[in-house]
Write an enzyme that holds these catalytic residues in place. Structure first.
Site, short mmCIF file in Angstrom:
data_model
loop_
_atom_site.label_atom_id
_atom_site.label_comp_id
_atom_site.label_asym_id
_atom_site.label_seq_id
_atom_site.Cartn_x
_atom_site.Cartn_y
_atom_site.Cartn_z
N LYS A 8 0.94 -1.34 0.21
CA LYS A 8 -0.12 0.01 -0.06
C LYS A 8 1.02 1.04 0.17
O LYS A 8 1.83 1.29 1.00
CB LYS A 8 -0.71 -0.03 1.26
CG LYS A 8 -1.92 1.02 1.39
CD LYS A 8 -2.95 0.36 2.27
CE LYS A 8 -4.01 1.33 2.97
NZ LYS A 8 -4.90 0.53 3.82
N ARG A 13 -13.06 -8.69 -1.34
CA ARG A 13 -13.91 -7.92 -0.98
C ARG A 13 -15.20 -8.19 -1.16
O ARG A 13 -15.47 -8.68 -2.17
CB ARG A 13 -13.60 -6.44 -0.79
CG ARG A 13 -11.95 -6.18 -0.63
CD ARG A 13 -11.29 -4.98 -1.65
NE ARG A 13 -9.93 -4.86 -1.59
CZ ARG A 13 -9.33 -4.13 -0.56
NH1 ARG A 13 -9.95 -3.12 0.06
NH2 ARG A 13 -8.15 -4.07 -0.69
N ASP A 36 -16.02 -1.73 -0.20
CA ASP A 36 -14.61 -2.15 -0.47
C ASP A 36 -13.74 -2.52 0.57
O ASP A 36 -12.74 -3.17 0.54
CB ASP A 36 -14.09 -1.33 -1.60
CG ASP A 36 -14.14 -0.06 -0.91
OD1 ASP A 36 -15.11 0.55 -0.75
OD2 ASP A 36 -12.84 0.52 -0.80
P1 AMP Z 1 -9.31 3.68 1.07
O1 AMP Z 1 -10.11 4.77 1.44
O2 AMP Z 1 -7.95 3.30 1.36
O3 AMP Z 1 -10.24 2.37 1.41
O4 AMP Z 1 -9.46 3.64 -0.71
C1 AMP Z 1 -10.55 3.83 -1.33
C2 AMP Z 1 -10.35 3.98 -2.83
O5 AMP Z 1 -9.20 5.16 -2.86
C3 AMP Z 1 -9.30 2.85 -3.49
O6 AMP Z 1 -9.55 2.52 -4.60
C4 AMP Z 1 -8.03 3.34 -3.22
O7 AMP Z 1 -6.86 2.42 -3.91
C5 AMP Z 1 -8.09 4.74 -3.43
N1 AMP Z 1 -6.97 5.50 -3.08
C6 AMP Z 1 -6.91 6.04 -1.64
N2 AMP Z 1 -5.62 6.77 -1.70
C7 AMP Z 1 -5.13 6.88 -2.68
C8 AMP Z 1 -4.06 7.66 -3.24
N3 AMP Z 1 -3.24 8.45 -2.32
N4 AMP Z 1 -3.93 7.58 -4.60
C9 AMP Z 1 -4.59 6.87 -5.28
N5 AMP Z 1 -5.79 6.20 -5.10
C10 AMP Z 1 -6.06 6.13 -3.69
MG MG Z 2 -10.08 0.42 0.97
#
Ligand code: AMP
Ligand code: MG
Length: 482
Positions: free
Chosen positions: A107, A177, A246
């Site tokens: 990540k 997921r 997700d």
């Molecule tokens: P999360 O909030 O971590 O569950 O992420 C939700 C979605 O946003 C997922 O598809 C992640 O891959 C994307 N995402 C979160 N942070 C970033 C970032 N800095 N750059 C690109 N995609 C992101």
């Molecule tokens: Mg996530």
């Protein structure tokens, strides 16, 4: 180390080959020795620069084909058809010493085809939060993904300010997921959901491979694991913070630690995430959201339950209607254990929670103080209440029930200490550790990890870690700006 790719081979539509960004000057900040050893990985190697490059997917070894995984998801109730690994990659599957299959996943490894507007990066602090809190959950006995290592990339990344960048290297029993099923259900190929379900059954519920109605049994089993997981969260006061579809696994592991936290004073409305304005993911709403997410999973599986759509809906509804009952039964059983009773009456539990709520009593500290009450010292429990008479009245009712238990008081006192942790990942302690880690000082993180390793075992010298937050943390929030 041998990488396998059973998931991406079986379901190539759900992954895209991708490479991680090359880090300018990688260095492991933390290596989880226990996790490393369980995969026969040498922690000393992971602490070298070559080891760090391996952990970042920069030195790709034979058989390793990094992939960005596709998934969809309901975020705060709104559907996004294409989320996916926007800053993450699956390095591959590895087997632990017991032969069990896990994903090794990154990540913060850079932009992918799923990145949308994001930079694909992660800062040290939120990755370290995932490391600390997932370790705390594991030590509490709660199913969770685990962190193998945090690697600083040597890069500065743009957030509200410039922050040091890092990659989390995570182990999960899989990354399937609810949102993966949603993505598959919207795919052109109508067989994809069934193939995904078959794969998920083989990997996580092999005992169901040959049963009648296996897809319904699978759905029922996922619902059971989620009821159990969420009950385990709430019994220790954990708030996930972003229970989007997700962020809910099919395996039943806790995943994606973002704006998560442990509740201090008991209040079902507690929310820590700065973006959760309506309290959708508040402490007390987690079982409802679990059921809501499972309904989204059911929608993707309806064609597999029966050829008759009405019948499919009816049987899925039955499982969904059973979910709150299952959760309640697990909560009741867990609360009984916390109180040292075989079967704690509902009104005894509810009156206690009501009292903790109205008098703003620390949830963890109160339950932990019960072993002392059982052993004859009521002072800590009593002193946490403003209205002591109210507490005394409740205590008499509880003690009356305790006196009817067959176990000795000493045995009950020991037993309650095994379910009521003394050390949790308290917000102020986590924040203190993360601020220092951002400045390059890992000592507070290491000290906190040491304490959280044995959450039920009181140890001298660690008194500070058992204390609730100072009052300035009353309005604590964690931010999604990760
Ligand atoms: P999360 O909030 O971590 O569950 O992420 C939700 C979605 O946003 C997922 O598809 C992640 O891959 C994307 N995402 C979160 N942070 C970033 C970032 N800095 N750059 C690109 N995609 C992101
Ligand atoms: Mg996530």
């Amino acid at each position: 180390m041998t990488f396998e790719n059973s998931y991406t081979s079986a379901l190539p539509e759900l992954a895209i080959t991708w490479n991680s960004d090359v880090a300018p000057s990688p260095k492991a900040l933390i290596v989880n020795e226990a996790v490393a050893q369980s995969f026969n990985l040498d922690p000393q190697f992971l602490n070298t620069e070559t080891g760090a490059r391996f952990l970042l997917g920069n030195d790709v070894i034979d058989g390793c084909t990094p992939m960005a995984l596709a998934y969809a998801g309901h975020q705060f109730g709104g559907y996004s058809p294409r989320l996916g690994d926007g800053r993450a990659l699956l390095l591959g599957e590895i087997l632990n010493n017991a032969g069990q299959r896990f994903d090794l996943h990154l990540k913060g490894s850079g932009r992918t085809t799923f990145s949308r507007g994001g930079d694909g990066k992660a800062a040290v602090a939120p990755m370290m939060r995932e490391h600390i809190v997932s370790e705390a959950m594991h030590a509490l006995g709660i199913p969770t993904t685990r962190s193998l290592a945090i690697v600083a990339t040597g890069e500065q990344i743009a957030r509200e300010t410039w922050l040091p960048g890092a990659v989390l290297c995570r182990i999960a029993s899989s990354h399937i997921r609810v949102g993966t099923f949603q993505y598959a259900a919207h795919h052109d190929d109508p067989t994809l959901v069934q193939r995904l379900a078959d794969y998920a059954i083989d990997r996580h519920y092999p005992e169901l491979s040959h049963v009648d109605n296996k897809y319904l049994e699978f759905f029922t089993a996922v619902a059971q694991r989620q009821a159990s997981l969420i009950a385990q969260w709430t019994l220790v006061g954990f708030i996930h913070g972003v229970m989007n579809t997700d962020n809910m696994t099919i395996s039943g592991e806790t995943i994606d630690y973002g704006p998560c936290a442990f509740m201090d004073a008991f209040d079902p409305a507690t929310v820590f995430s700065s973006i959760d304005h309506n309290g959708r993911y508040a402490f007390g709403n987690q079982p409802n959201i679990g059921q809501w997410n499972l309904a989204r999973l059911a929608e993707t599986l309806l064609p597999l339950f029966s050829d008759d759509k009405d019948e499919s809906v009816a049987i899925a509804t039955e499982v969904l209607m059973d979910f709150p009952k299952q959760y309640q039964a697990l909560w009741d059983a867990g609360m009984s254990k916390k109180l040292g009773l075989k079967n704690a009456p509902t009104d005894l539990v509810n009156d206690l929670l009501q009292m903790l709520h109205t008098q703003s009593v620390d949830y963890t500290q109160f339950f932990r103080s019960l072993s002392s009450v059982i052993s004859g010292d009521t002072s800590a429990a009593r002193n946490s209440f403003i209205n002591i008479e109210q507490y005394d009245a409740w205590e008499s009712r509880w003690k009356e029930l305790l006196s009817r238990e067959s176990q000795s008081s000493a045995d009950i006192a020991t037993a309650v200490n095994l379910v009521n942790p003394i050390y949790i990942a308290r917000n102020h302690l986590v924040e203190e550790a993360l601020s220092a880690a951002t400045e390059g000082d890992l000592n507070p993180t290491l000290a906190l990890l040491e304490v959280l390793q044995q959450p039920f075992n009181e140890r001298s010298g660690f008194e500070r870690f058992a204390q609730p937050a100072p009052s300035e943390y009353k309005n604590y929030q964690t931010f999604c700006g990760t």
